[in-house]
Design a protein around this motif. Structure first.
Motif, mmCIF file in Angstrom:
data_model
loop_
_atom_site.group_PDB
_atom_site.id
_atom_site.type_symbol
_atom_site.label_atom_id
_atom_site.label_comp_id
_atom_site.label_asym_id
_atom_site.label_seq_id
_atom_site.Cartn_x
_atom_site.Cartn_y
_atom_site.Cartn_z
ATOM 1 N N GLU A 23 -6.686 5.124 -16.023
ATOM 2 C CA GLU A 23 -6.789 5.742 -14.698
ATOM 3 C C GLU A 23 -8.114 6.481 -14.548
ATOM 4 O OE1 GLU A 23 -4.589 9.275 -12.272
ATOM 5 O OE2 GLU A 23 -3.322 8.047 -13.570
ATOM 6 N N HIS A 40 -2.446 11.194 -6.976
ATOM 7 C CA HIS A 40 -1.004 11.417 -7.133
ATOM 8 C C HIS A 40 -0.370 12.072 -5.912
ATOM 9 C CE1 HIS A 40 -1.872 10.295 -11.209
ATOM 10 N NE2 HIS A 40 -2.777 11.242 -11.273
ATOM 11 N N PRO A 48 1.000 7.102 -5.529
ATOM 12 C CA PRO A 48 -0.083 6.308 -6.118
ATOM 13 C C PRO A 48 -1.033 7.148 -6.961
ATOM 14 C CG PRO A 48 -0.413 6.573 -3.773
ATOM 15 C CD PRO A 48 0.933 7.136 -4.075
ATOM 16 N N ASP A 49 -1.602 6.506 -7.978
ATOM 17 C CA ASP A 49 -2.552 7.194 -8.838
ATOM 18 C C ASP A 49 -3.775 7.633 -8.032
ATOM 19 O OD1 ASP A 49 -1.056 6.783 -11.288
ATOM 20 O OD2 ASP A 49 -1.608 4.676 -11.090
ATOM 21 N N ALA A 51 -5.314 7.554 -3.913
ATOM 22 C CA ALA A 51 -4.988 7.261 -2.512
ATOM 23 C C ALA A 51 -6.166 7.623 -1.614
ATOM 24 C CB ALA A 51 -3.751 8.034 -2.077
ATOM 25 N N ALA A 58 -3.766 2.504 -1.215
ATOM 26 C CA ALA A 58 -3.176 3.102 -2.418
ATOM 27 C C ALA A 58 -3.532 2.229 -3.613
ATOM 28 C CB ALA A 58 -1.662 3.197 -2.284
ATOM 29 N N PHE A 60 -2.721 1.731 -7.690
ATOM 30 C CA PHE A 60 -1.871 2.042 -8.835
ATOM 31 C C PHE A 60 -2.543 1.474 -10.077
ATOM 32 C CE2 PHE A 60 0.914 1.851 -5.184
ATOM 33 C CZ PHE A 60 1.737 2.953 -5.354
ATOM 34 N N ASP A 96 8.320 -0.832 -8.800
ATOM 35 C CA ASP A 96 6.974 -1.119 -8.298
ATOM 36 C C ASP A 96 7.034 -1.971 -7.037
ATOM 37 O OD1 ASP A 96 5.981 0.250 -10.502
ATOM 38 O OD2 ASP A 96 5.523 -1.573 -11.638
ATOM 39 N N HIS A 99 8.191 0.103 -4.075
ATOM 40 C CA HIS A 99 7.112 0.969 -3.586
ATOM 41 C C HIS A 99 6.116 0.167 -2.747
ATOM 42 C CE1 HIS A 99 7.798 4.036 -7.055
ATOM 43 N NE2 HIS A 99 8.613 4.238 -6.051
ATOM 44 N N GLN A 100 5.765 -1.029 -3.210
ATOM 45 C CA GLN A 100 4.824 -1.878 -2.467
ATOM 46 C C GLN A 100 5.388 -2.217 -1.081
ATOM 47 O OE1 GLN A 100 1.914 -3.915 -3.678
ATOM 48 N NE2 GLN A 100 1.705 -2.655 -5.490
ATOM 49 N N ALA A 110 -1.811 -1.795 -0.716
ATOM 50 C CA ALA A 110 -1.747 -1.306 -2.091
ATOM 51 C C ALA A 110 -2.405 -2.303 -3.028
ATOM 52 C CB ALA A 110 -0.295 -1.077 -2.505
ATOM 53 N N ILE A 112 -2.816 -3.080 -7.287
ATOM 54 C CA ILE A 112 -2.471 -2.753 -8.667
ATOM 55 C C ILE A 112 -3.648 -3.134 -9.540
ATOM 56 C CG2 ILE A 112 -0.994 -3.318 -10.629
ATOM 57 C CD1 ILE A 112 1.285 -3.719 -8.641
#
Length: 133
Positions: A23, A40, A48-49, A51, A58, A60, A96, A99-100, A110, A112
């Protein structure tokens, strides 16, 4: 030889869920061309890690093992307690996806980023730039 449950519990407590090395590497890359992100965000589905709230983007950053990626590391299953790990990773993957879907229903896009993608930083940077443009 069976592992001590207390020892395993201590190891699992030490696994970080935020500010991981992958991250931090992605954030360092983004600072060069797309700063002003937020970390976060609990008010965004999936927390999301990274945003970009105004852009509704977002990001992740997923560990390949924990989220069941189809790379060599993600496909590796522990030999002990395999049923537990299969179920755990399946729950992570289902979460996951949920969330998406929630993000998409709110007009968010989003992305990943898989831990293994950090091996080719030029390719990852191109992917991030494309996602944010």
């Amino acid at each position: 030889m069976a592992e001590d449950p207390a020892k395993r519990s201590a190891i699992m407590r030490a696994v970080k869920s935020r500010d991981t090395s992958p991250e931090k590497a992605v954030r360092e890359m983004l600072r060069g061309f797309a700063p002003h992100y937020r970390l976060h965000r609990e008010d965004v589905p999936g927390n999301p890690d990274i945003a970009y709230v105004g852009r509704k983007r977002a990001i992740f950053v997923h560990g390949c093992f924990w989220h069941g990626h189809d790379c060599a590391r993600g496909a590796r299953m522990p030999k002990t307690n395999a049923d537990y790990w299969r179920a755990k990773i399946a729950r992570n993957r289902a979460r996951d996806i949920a969330h998406q879907e929630k993000l998409a229903s709110l007009g968010w896009r989003a992305l990943i980023v898989w831990e293994c993608e950090l091996k080719d930083r030029a390719s990852l940077e191109a992917k991030l730039r494309g996602f944010l443009s």
